[in-house]
Every structure is written in structure tokens, then in C-alpha cells.
Design a protein around this motif. Structure first.
Motif, PDB file in Angstrom:
ATOM      1  N   LEU A  14     -29.936 -12.101  43.708  1.00 21.77           N
ATOM      2  CA  LEU A  14     -30.245 -12.993  42.951  1.00 21.77           C
ATOM      3  C   LEU A  14     -28.660 -13.365  42.796  1.00 21.77           C
ATOM      4  O   LEU A  14     -27.677 -12.815  42.846  1.00 21.77           O
ATOM      5  CB  LEU A  14     -30.691 -12.273  41.486  1.00 21.77           C
ATOM      6  CG  LEU A  14     -30.818 -12.913  40.357  1.00 21.77           C
ATOM      7  CD1 LEU A  14     -31.819 -13.870  40.489  1.00 21.77           C
ATOM      8  CD2 LEU A  14     -30.998 -12.126  39.236  1.00 21.77           C
ATOM      9  N   GLY A  15     -28.328 -14.754  42.729  1.00 27.76           N
ATOM     10  CA  GLY A  15     -27.106 -15.450  42.540  1.00 27.76           C
ATOM     11  C   GLY A  15     -26.269 -14.741  41.836  1.00 27.76           C
ATOM     12  O   GLY A  15     -25.057 -14.708  42.093  1.00 27.76           O
ATOM     13  N   ASP A  16     -26.612 -14.606  40.558  1.00 29.45           N
ATOM     14  CA  ASP A  16     -26.102 -13.851  39.320  1.00 29.45           C
ATOM     15  C   ASP A  16     -25.256 -12.503  39.893  1.00 29.45           C
ATOM     16  O   ASP A  16     -24.145 -12.385  39.283  1.00 29.45           O
ATOM     17  CB  ASP A  16     -26.923 -13.537  38.381  1.00 29.45           C
ATOM     18  CG  ASP A  16     -26.531 -13.648  37.200  1.00 29.45           C
ATOM     19  OD1 ASP A  16     -25.427 -14.107  36.751  1.00 29.45           O
ATOM     20  OD2 ASP A  16     -27.187 -13.153  36.334  1.00 29.45           O
ATOM     21  N   GLU A  17     -25.927 -11.744  40.700  1.00 24.08           N
ATOM     22  CA  GLU A  17     -25.159 -10.671  40.977  1.00 24.08           C
ATOM     23  C   GLU A  17     -23.800 -10.862  41.742  1.00 24.08           C
ATOM     24  O   GLU A  17     -22.927 -10.285  41.591  1.00 24.08           O
ATOM     25  CB  GLU A  17     -26.035  -9.737  42.052  1.00 24.08           C
ATOM     26  CG  GLU A  17     -27.591  -9.452  41.558  1.00 24.08           C
ATOM     27  CD  GLU A  17     -28.107  -8.727  42.505  1.00 24.08           C
ATOM     28  OE1 GLU A  17     -28.917  -9.138  43.299  1.00 24.08           O
ATOM     29  OE2 GLU A  17     -28.093  -7.486  42.573  1.00 24.08           O
ATOM     30  N   VAL A  18     -23.619 -11.937  42.598  1.00 22.34           N
ATOM     31  CA  VAL A  18     -22.528 -12.234  43.236  1.00 22.34           C
ATOM     32  C   VAL A  18     -21.696 -13.068  42.279  1.00 22.34           C
ATOM     33  O   VAL A  18     -20.514 -12.734  42.347  1.00 22.34           O
ATOM     34  CB  VAL A  18     -23.069 -12.970  44.768  1.00 22.34           C
ATOM     35  CG1 VAL A  18     -21.643 -13.351  45.444  1.00 22.34           C
ATOM     36  CG2 VAL A  18     -23.806 -12.011  45.475  1.00 22.34           C
ATOM     37  N   GLY A  19     -22.322 -14.305  41.962  1.00 18.73           N
ATOM     38  CA  GLY A  19     -21.436 -14.978  41.300  1.00 18.73           C
ATOM     39  C   GLY A  19     -21.008 -14.535  39.914  1.00 18.73           C
ATOM     40  O   GLY A  19     -19.547 -14.627  39.687  1.00 18.73           O
ATOM     41  N   THR A  20     -21.517 -13.938  39.002  1.00 20.54           N
ATOM     42  CA  THR A  20     -21.201 -13.502  37.784  1.00 20.54           C
ATOM     43  C   THR A  20     -20.537 -12.093  38.018  1.00 20.54           C
ATOM     44  O   THR A  20     -19.228 -11.870  37.543  1.00 20.54           O
ATOM     45  CB  THR A  20     -22.222 -13.438  36.723  1.00 20.54           C
ATOM     46  OG1 THR A  20     -23.038 -14.620  36.903  1.00 20.54           O
ATOM     47  CG2 THR A  20     -21.709 -13.169  35.321  1.00 20.54           C
ATOM     48  N   ARG A  21     -21.152 -11.200  38.503  1.00 16.31           N
ATOM     49  CA  ARG A  21     -20.530  -9.843  38.763  1.00 16.31           C
ATOM     50  C   ARG A  21     -19.511  -9.388  39.372  1.00 16.31           C
ATOM     51  O   ARG A  21     -18.507  -9.258  39.357  1.00 16.31           O
ATOM     52  CB  ARG A  21     -21.847  -8.706  38.678  1.00 16.31           C
ATOM     53  CG  ARG A  21     -22.752  -8.749  37.687  1.00 16.31           C
ATOM     54  CD  ARG A  21     -22.453  -7.738  36.361  1.00 16.31           C
ATOM     55  NE  ARG A  21     -21.505  -8.519  35.699  1.00 16.31           N
ATOM     56  CZ  ARG A  21     -21.759  -9.314  34.767  1.00 16.31           C
ATOM     57  NH1 ARG A  21     -23.032  -9.574  34.356  1.00 16.31           N
ATOM     58  NH2 ARG A  21     -20.876  -9.928  34.000  1.00 16.31           N
ATOM     59  N   ASN A  22     -19.946  -9.794  40.979  1.00 18.07           N
ATOM     60  CA  ASN A  22     -18.843  -9.545  41.771  1.00 18.07           C
ATOM     61  C   ASN A  22     -17.679 -10.355  41.965  1.00 18.07           C
ATOM     62  O   ASN A  22     -16.688  -9.696  42.167  1.00 18.07           O
ATOM     63  CB  ASN A  22     -19.849  -9.379  43.560  1.00 18.07           C
ATOM     64  CG  ASN A  22     -21.008  -8.422  43.332  1.00 18.07           C
ATOM     65  OD1 ASN A  22     -21.268  -7.580  42.367  1.00 18.07           O
ATOM     66  ND2 ASN A  22     -21.828  -8.634  44.457  1.00 18.07           N
ATOM     67  N   MET A  23     -18.091 -11.575  41.703  1.00 15.02           N
ATOM     68  CA  MET A  23     -16.813 -12.430  41.850  1.00 15.02           C
ATOM     69  C   MET A  23     -16.046 -12.688  40.513  1.00 15.02           C
ATOM     70  O   MET A  23     -14.956 -12.524  40.211  1.00 15.02           O
ATOM     71  CB  MET A  23     -17.473 -13.826  42.067  1.00 15.02           C
ATOM     72  CG  MET A  23     -17.747 -14.127  43.605  1.00 15.02           C
ATOM     73  SD  MET A  23     -16.160 -13.763  44.628  1.00 15.02           S
ATOM     74  CE  MET A  23     -16.895 -12.772  45.908  1.00 15.02           C
ATOM     75  N   GLY A  24     -16.899 -12.742  39.248  1.00 15.16           N
ATOM     76  CA  GLY A  24     -16.390 -12.870  38.067  1.00 15.16           C
ATOM     77  C   GLY A  24     -15.650 -11.781  37.222  1.00 15.16           C
ATOM     78  O   GLY A  24     -14.846 -11.939  36.612  1.00 15.16           O
ATOM     79  N   ASP A  25     -16.315 -10.586  37.495  1.00 13.81           N
ATOM     80  CA  ASP A  25     -15.815  -9.525  36.569  1.00 13.81           C
ATOM     81  C   ASP A  25     -14.350  -9.144  36.692  1.00 13.81           C
ATOM     82  O   ASP A  25     -13.989  -9.078  37.745  1.00 13.81           O
ATOM     83  CB  ASP A  25     -16.896  -8.463  36.857  1.00 13.81           C
ATOM     84  CG  ASP A  25     -18.162  -8.379  36.365  1.00 13.81           C
ATOM     85  OD1 ASP A  25     -18.508  -9.102  35.427  1.00 13.81           O
ATOM     86  OD2 ASP A  25     -19.058  -7.284  36.563  1.00 13.81           O
ATOM     87  N   GLY A  26     -13.918  -8.784  35.538  1.00 10.82           N
ATOM     88  CA  GLY A  26     -12.634  -8.504  35.647  1.00 10.82           C
ATOM     89  C   GLY A  26     -12.031  -7.180  36.255  1.00 10.82           C
ATOM     90  O   GLY A  26     -11.008  -7.289  36.995  1.00 10.82           O
ATOM     91  N   ASP A  27     -12.905  -6.600  36.610  1.00  8.09           N
ATOM     92  CA  ASP A  27     -12.656  -5.168  37.646  1.00  8.09           C
ATOM     93  C   ASP A  27     -13.355  -5.342  38.823  1.00  8.09           C
ATOM     94  O   ASP A  27     -13.614  -4.236  39.544  1.00  8.09           O
ATOM     95  CB  ASP A  27     -13.124  -3.839  36.663  1.00  8.09           C
ATOM     96  CG  ASP A  27     -14.566  -4.097  36.176  1.00  8.09           C
ATOM     97  OD1 ASP A  27     -15.396  -5.136  36.530  1.00  8.09           O
ATOM     98  OD2 ASP A  27     -15.140  -3.036  35.594  1.00  8.09           O
ATOM     99  N   ARG A  28     -13.726  -6.410  39.273  1.00  4.52           N
ATOM    100  CA  ARG A  28     -14.397  -6.777  40.331  1.00  4.52           C
ATOM    101  C   ARG A  28     -13.293  -7.958  40.834  1.00  4.52           C
ATOM    102  O   ARG A  28     -12.034  -7.876  40.843  1.00  4.52           O
ATOM    103  CB  ARG A  28     -15.501  -7.249  40.534  1.00  4.52           C
ATOM    104  CG  ARG A  28     -16.723  -6.166  39.944  1.00  4.52           C
ATOM    105  CD  ARG A  28     -16.635  -4.921  40.937  1.00  4.52           C
ATOM    106  NE  ARG A  28     -17.051  -5.226  42.361  1.00  4.52           N
ATOM    107  CZ  ARG A  28     -18.203  -5.228  42.687  1.00  4.52           C
ATOM    108  NH1 ARG A  28     -19.260  -5.441  41.653  1.00  4.52           N
ATOM    109  NH2 ARG A  28     -18.620  -5.463  43.792  1.00  4.52           N
TER     110      ARG A  28
END
Ligand code: ARG
Length: 407
Positions: free
Chosen positions: A262-276
Motif C-alpha cells: 500500500l503506497g502509504d507503507e513506503v511513502g509515509t512510514r518508511n520514507m517519512g518517519d523520523g526513525d526511518r
């Protein structure tokens, strides 16, 4: 059935509590319940006979062997009941690869490589699970993968104390280095972690992931040419390899499975998160946003742009990916199907709802879900490495002790 009592922690790392040991009574009760479900859902006769035979088998051996078809159906139901997954409308289409007979490191490595190829399917990603031998009652796993997913990027500790790559993989990167793995001479942000495999007869072994089987997508944005200068990329396949499949009282701790992103998993979590990968600030700068104050909502703006880039790039590369609107509509269809079949919809609201797509206020938000976690299901397992999850004994040592005990 202690798994049922598994408490759910709210944080992302939280997970249903693991099974320690099972009494034969629990195994039998869970087996009987599953065999009834299986015969009923598949409209098969002969449940009484099958139950009687399984009871005998458990009395003698402490466990029993699923038929191939029971295993396949059990794995599908485990997906159907996975509270955190929004893609469950596809549960009946899961391709289950029964590899219970493959028990060596070399054999398992070969099957993992095949899993990647079958799942990748030229970019038209298929949902696949590969099931290896079940755990031994009272002894534990027969085979173990240390990786949490089959494809992950290293998190390198640099001399200046910074992390290069995926910070979520620092402990695993340390662990493979301790086993003798050498990172590339010039470490990068997207270096593939090797697999670590161990079995009841073989110590933890490093296996390089076959590069040619790993499809990756370079991220570009349809409207912002500068986006590609960020040199971001991600792998096409999320293959979870640290969850235990439990079906009818039997644990399969080595049973990697995948869906598509789901795009969100990559776009928000993996790319966006401060600890990623922590890319909100670089993207906001590219967009020329005012980042000096929070009320410009530059973070939301940047996250949205990264999500657009992910969906655009995956589509352009011919790699299957879901957007939140389509996916939530499909999830609503799943809920309706389940209700028609007279089953509750198990769900974890906080996982089912992503962070983009709120504008349309899709229906996944507007209801609550049954928060119980019945089996068959997929359960988080302990980490095989690192300070918190260090196993004092390797699988081989653990099995040696059990073999000596059994004489
Ligand atoms: N969120 C995880 C990741 O970013 C993948 C979890 C499984 N996702 C899926 N679409 N099946 O790698």
C-alpha cells in the motif's frame, strides 16, 4: 489456548504474546475447532473420522500432521483473521507453497529464492506464503530466519555516530556483521541485508539474497523533476519472515509470506518517519515550504508528495501497488462478505487506517472492529538476535538438548 489471551499492545512493535508451550489438551481443543471450521467452510464430509484420528495422533506424538489441503485452508484463514491487514479481501487467493519437507539451510534458501520469483511475477505481485516444517512440541522451531523481511536494507553505523540506510535495521546489520558478513566497500543507503538461516542441525548461516530476484523502484514525482535527485528507492515486495503461522494448534514458525505494498507503507512510514529514512525535511525544502513553523503543515504536504511519488513510480515501473481509496473500498467489500458469511470482522482500527486518503473520509474509519484474535492467525515472534531477543542457545543446541533428554 493461550494464544487467544494474547494481549495487544498499542505501539507499532507491539504484538500478540507468543506461545511458550502447549499442553496436549490445548492442542487437541484447537485442532478440533479448526477441523470443524475446515470441513464446514470447504463443505467436506467426514469430520468425525478426521477428528478421531487427530486425537489419537496427538495422544501418541503430542501433535499431528495437517493434510496439504488443511494447511492451505488454514493459512488462508490466518490471513483472513489478521486484524492489521487491510488487503484481506484477497485472502482466498493466497498461493500456499507447502515445503514442510525442506529442512536444510541450503534447501530453505533455494525455496526463499523461488518464493521471491513466484511472488514478483514480473511486477504483477502475487500473494504467496511458503510454509516450512512445523515446530516440535516442547522443543520449538526447526528452522529460523533472523530477518524480519526477506528484502530489507542495511542500517550502517558510521564513524561519526550517524546511521546510513534504514535505522530500523541497525541491530540486524550488527548481527550479520558479527557473523562475519562484510558490508560493501562503499556503504550506501540501500544495501541488501543477507539472510541468516538456522535449523535444528545447522548453525546460523549467512546467505546472500539473489540480487537478480530483487525488484526495486527508483522514486520520481510526476510534477517535480528535482524529486529524483533525492535518489530514493524501495523494493517492490514486502515479504514478512518473522511471524508464526498457527493453525489448529500447530505452529509454523518459518512461514514467510507477502502481499503487495500500500503506497502509504513506503511513502509515509518508511520514507517519512523520523526513525526511518526521515525524508520530510529534504522534500519540504525541495518544495520551498516554510518549515520554520508547524502551522504551515509542511510535514503533511511533504508526506503527501512522497506518497504521490511512490504511487506514480510503482505504477510507471509496472509494479503492483495500492492507493488508500481503492484499498479501503475493497476492505469494505471484505467486511460485507464476512458479515454475509456470518463471521465477525476482526480488525485493529489503528492499523487499518492509513495516514493519506483522509480527505475522502472513507468508510474504514467509520466503524469499529472485533478486536479478538482467534486462530488460525499470524503471530509476532521474538527476535532471534540483538540485546532484547538474544537466544542463549542456537536452534541446533536447543534441539541437541532435547534429543539427549529423549535418549
Ligand atoms: N509495512 C511493511 C513495510 O513497509 C510491510 C508490511 C506488509 N505489507 C503488505 N502490504 N503486505 O515493509
Amino acid at each position: 489456548m493461550s494464544a487467544r489471551a494474547g494481549v495487544r499492545a498499542g505501539d507499532a512493535g507491539g504484538c500478540p504474546v507468543s506461545h511458550a508451550s502447549d499442553s496436549p489438551v490445548d492442542v487437541t481443543a484447537e485442532a478440533v475447532e479448526f477441523l470443524h471450521l475446515y470441513h464446514e467452510e470447504r463443505r467436506l464430509p467426514g469430520v468425525a473420522d478426521r477428528v478421531a484420528r487427530v486425537r489419537e495422533e496427538i495422544a501418541v506424538t503430542g501433535t499431528y500432521r495437517h493434510t496439504g489441503d488443511e494447511l492451505v485452508h488454514g493459512a488462508k484463514v490466518a490471513w483472513r483473521q489478521s486484524a492489521r491487514c487491510v488487503g484481506r479481501v484477497r485472502w482466498a487467493g493466497l498461493r500456499v507453497r507447502d515445503r514442510r519437507g525442506v529442512t536444510t539451510v541450503a534447501g530453505i534458501a533455494e525455496e526463499l529464492a523461488r518464493h521471491l520469483a513466484v511472488a514478483d511475477n514480473g511486477g504483477r505481485i502475487q500473494s504467496v506464503m511458503t510454509v516450512f516444517a512445523p515446530d516440535r512440541p516442547g522443543v520449538g522451531l526447526r528452522a529460523r530466519l533472523w530477518n524480519d523481511q526477506l528484502i530489507r536494507y542495511c542500517g550502517h553505523r558510521m564513524d561519526d555516530g550517524s546511521i546510513l540506510g534504514d535505522p530500523a535495521q541497525v541491530a540486524m546489520t550488527d548481527a550479520v556483521r558479527a557473523l562475519g558478513w562484510h558490508p560493501p566497500p562503499v556503504p550506501g543507503r540501500f544495501d541488501l541485508l543477507p539472510w541468516v538461516l538456522e535449523t535444528a542441525y545447522e548453525d546460523p548461516t549467512l546467505v546472500e539474497v539473489p540480487r537478480e530476484l530483487v525488484r526495486e523502484v527508483a522514486l520520481t514525482h510526476p510534477a517535480y523533476p528535482w524529486f529524483e535527485e533525492l535518489r530514493l528507492r524501495w523494493h517492490a515486495l514486502p515479504v514478512i519472515s518473522n511471524m508464526r503461522l498457527r493453525v489448529g494448534g500447530v505452529d509454523y514458525s518459518c512461514a514467510p509470506f507477502n502481499g503487495h505494498y500500500l503506497g502509504d507503507e513506503v511513502g509515509t512510514r518508511n520514507m517519512g518517519d523520523g526513525d526511518r529514512y526521515d525524508q520530510l525535511l529534504p522534500v519540504a525544502r525541495g518544495l520551498g515550504l516554510d518549515t520554520s513553523r508547524e502551522d504551515t503543515l509542511w510535514r503533511e504536504h511533504a508526506a503527501l508528495v512522497i506518497n504521490q511519488a511512490v504511487l506514480h513510480s510503482f505504477r510507471a515501473a509496472g509494479v503492483r501497488v495500492s492507493d488508500p481509496h481503492t484499498e479501503s473500498e475493497l476492505f469494505m467489500r471484505f467486511c460485507a462478505q464476512e458479515e454475509r458469511a456470518g463471521r465477525p470482522v476482526h480488525g485493529d482500527w489503528s492499523w487499518l487506517n492509513g495516514s493519506v486518503g483522509w480527505a475522502a473520509l472513507h468508510a474504514v474509519h467509520h466503524r469499529y472492529y472485533d478486536t479478538r484474535v482467534p486462530n488460525p492467525n499470524l503471530w509476532q515472534t521474538d527476535r532471534a538476535y540483538g540485546p532484547a531477543g538474544v537466544e542463549a542457545l542456537s536452534l541446533r543446541q536447543r534441539h541437541d538438548v532435547a534429543r539427549r533428554r529423549e535418549g
